[in-house]
Enzyme design. Structure first.
Site, PDB file in Angstrom:
ATOM      1  N   CYS A   1       0.815  -1.220   0.000  1.00  0.00           N
ATOM      2  CA  CYS A   1       0.000   0.000   0.000  1.00  0.00           C
ATOM      3  C   CYS A   1       0.846   1.268   0.000  1.00  0.00           C
ATOM      4  O   CYS A   1       0.612   2.187  -0.806  1.00  0.00           O
ATOM      5  CB  CYS A   1      -0.929  -0.005   1.203  1.00  0.00           C
ATOM      6  SG  CYS A   1      -0.122  -0.411   2.770  1.00  0.00           S
TER       7      CYS A   1
ATOM      8  N   HIS B   1      -3.387   6.036   4.830  1.00  0.00           N
ATOM      9  CA  HIS B   1      -1.994   6.221   5.218  1.00  0.00           C
ATOM     10  C   HIS B   1      -1.491   7.593   4.781  1.00  0.00           C
ATOM     11  O   HIS B   1      -2.000   8.187   3.816  1.00  0.00           O
ATOM     12  CB  HIS B   1      -1.110   5.164   4.547  1.00  0.00           C
ATOM     13  CG  HIS B   1      -1.341   3.761   5.022  1.00  0.00           C
ATOM     14  ND1 HIS B   1      -2.125   3.446   6.108  1.00  0.00           N
ATOM     15  CD2 HIS B   1      -0.860   2.563   4.556  1.00  0.00           C
ATOM     16  CE1 HIS B   1      -2.116   2.126   6.292  1.00  0.00           C
ATOM     17  NE2 HIS B   1      -1.368   1.571   5.366  1.00  0.00           N
TER      18      HIS B   1
END
Length: 345
Positions: A137, A250
């Site tokens: 990710c 994130h």
């Protein structure tokens, strides 16, 4: 692209392996949202999740336990059940003739497995042999920014610090953060069972295993995967990864040193037109991307692009992206979309 590398030209039989997890559920939602051409959809998981009911295009689907028979007559497997499960079922999937797009780290660094961010290296798809890897990710988010910039001026070195939400550890970690945060507010001492330490009003260095060089596995994923995606095995990159008490999405603080000064105006122009990227900033009010800005959304948000005052050849920037969406499920679906015959007419 050679037709042999494409999916069949008809509505497809698709299976989601790991359909009960956070990414699996996002895959299901995205396939419906993006009108992916599906004739039949099968939801696969472990025996613990078998029997669970999920909805797709107004129809209730029952999650099935994964077996050797699960992959017969399936065109596409979207796998998001973890490395050990992907390794366990890889041979059965490939021998069935299905195309496997794998979200785990199991095969990312294998030489004959393309590691794809569709906006960055789509041409590498022509190298696949039935298996395509979805990057980590944090790597996906970083590559979306690095790729368009390095096409203008070569990158010499990258220093990145990540601030990774509970979603990166899965649905159970997200639920635990919610539960333990309430325990703290109630005056109790939180005790984590999913993560090694409580994330409630706390943060800690990423809990993936430490390597012999004292970098954790997550940090080395960023180093090695970014090199592979950008096609530069000698790229100099160092990363520090941190778990933070955020439910989803994130963030990354990125310092990029180029081989020569990079005019900030040009950097803005490049990133403003880069696919999958948006600029979000308000210097007057000290307002820049936050996880809440990108949660449930496709683009990654970039802001606070500035000259590094310690290095005339370096720029610094801040980015946020939804880990479950572009950092995992969306990237996998976009890979599959690139392999649809209609996109090569």
């Amino acid at each position: 692209m050679d037709p042999q590398f494409l999916l069949p030209e008809r509505p497809l039989t698709v299976a989601i392996l790991g359909s009960s997890g956070a990414v699996g559920k996002e895959l299901l939602a995205l396939l419906e949202e993006r009108s992916f051409p599906i004739d039949k959809l099968t939801l696969l998981a472990s025996h613990r999740s078998a029997g669970e009911i999920q909805n797709f295009c107004g129809t209730e689907l029952k999650v099935e336990e994964t077996t050797q028979e699960s992959f017969k007559n399936v065109d596409l497997i979207l796998a998001s059940a973890g490395s050990s499960i992907s390794r366990k079922w890889k041979d059965a999937i490939l021998s069935s003739g299905a195309l496997m797009i794998d979200n785990s780290s199991a095969f990312r660094m294998e030489n004959d497995v393309p590691l794809i961010v569709p906006e960055v290296n789509p041409d590498d798809l022509s190298k696949h042999k039935g298996l395509i890897a979805n990057p980590n990710c944090t790597t996906i988010l970083l590559a979306l920014v690095l790729a368009p910039l390095t096409r203008r001026i070569p990158i010499k070195r990258i220093v990145v610090s990540t601030y990774q939400s509970a979603s990166g550890a899965g649905a159970m970690a997200m639920e635990e953060l919610k539960k333990l945060s309430q325990e703290v507010l109630d005056g109790l001492t939180p005790k984590s069972k999913v993560l090694p330490y409580s994330l409630a009003y706390n943060l800690f260095l990423h809990n993936s295993p430490l390597q012999s060089n004292n970098y954790c596995e997550e940090e080395m994923k960023m180093v090695n995967e970014t090199r592979k995606i950008l096609g530069d095995p000698s790229l100099s990159l160092t990363a520090t990864c941190v778990r933070v008490p955020v439910f989803r999405a994130h963030s990354e603080a990125v310092n990029i040193e180029f081989t020569q000064p990079f005019p900030i105006k040009e950097a803005y122009e490049i990133l403003e037109s880069a696919p999958g990227v948006e600029i979000l900033e308000d210097f007057e009010n000290n307002r820049f991307p936050m996880p809440l800005d990108v949660t449930g959304r496709d683009p990654i948000s970039v802001g606070r692009i500035r000259q590094d005052i310690s290095n005339p050849n370096a720029l610094e920037l801040w980015l946020c992206g939804d880990q479950i969406r572009k950092g995992a499920a969306l990237n996998a679906v976009q890979i599959a979309e690139l392999l649809l015959p209609k996109n090569h007419e």
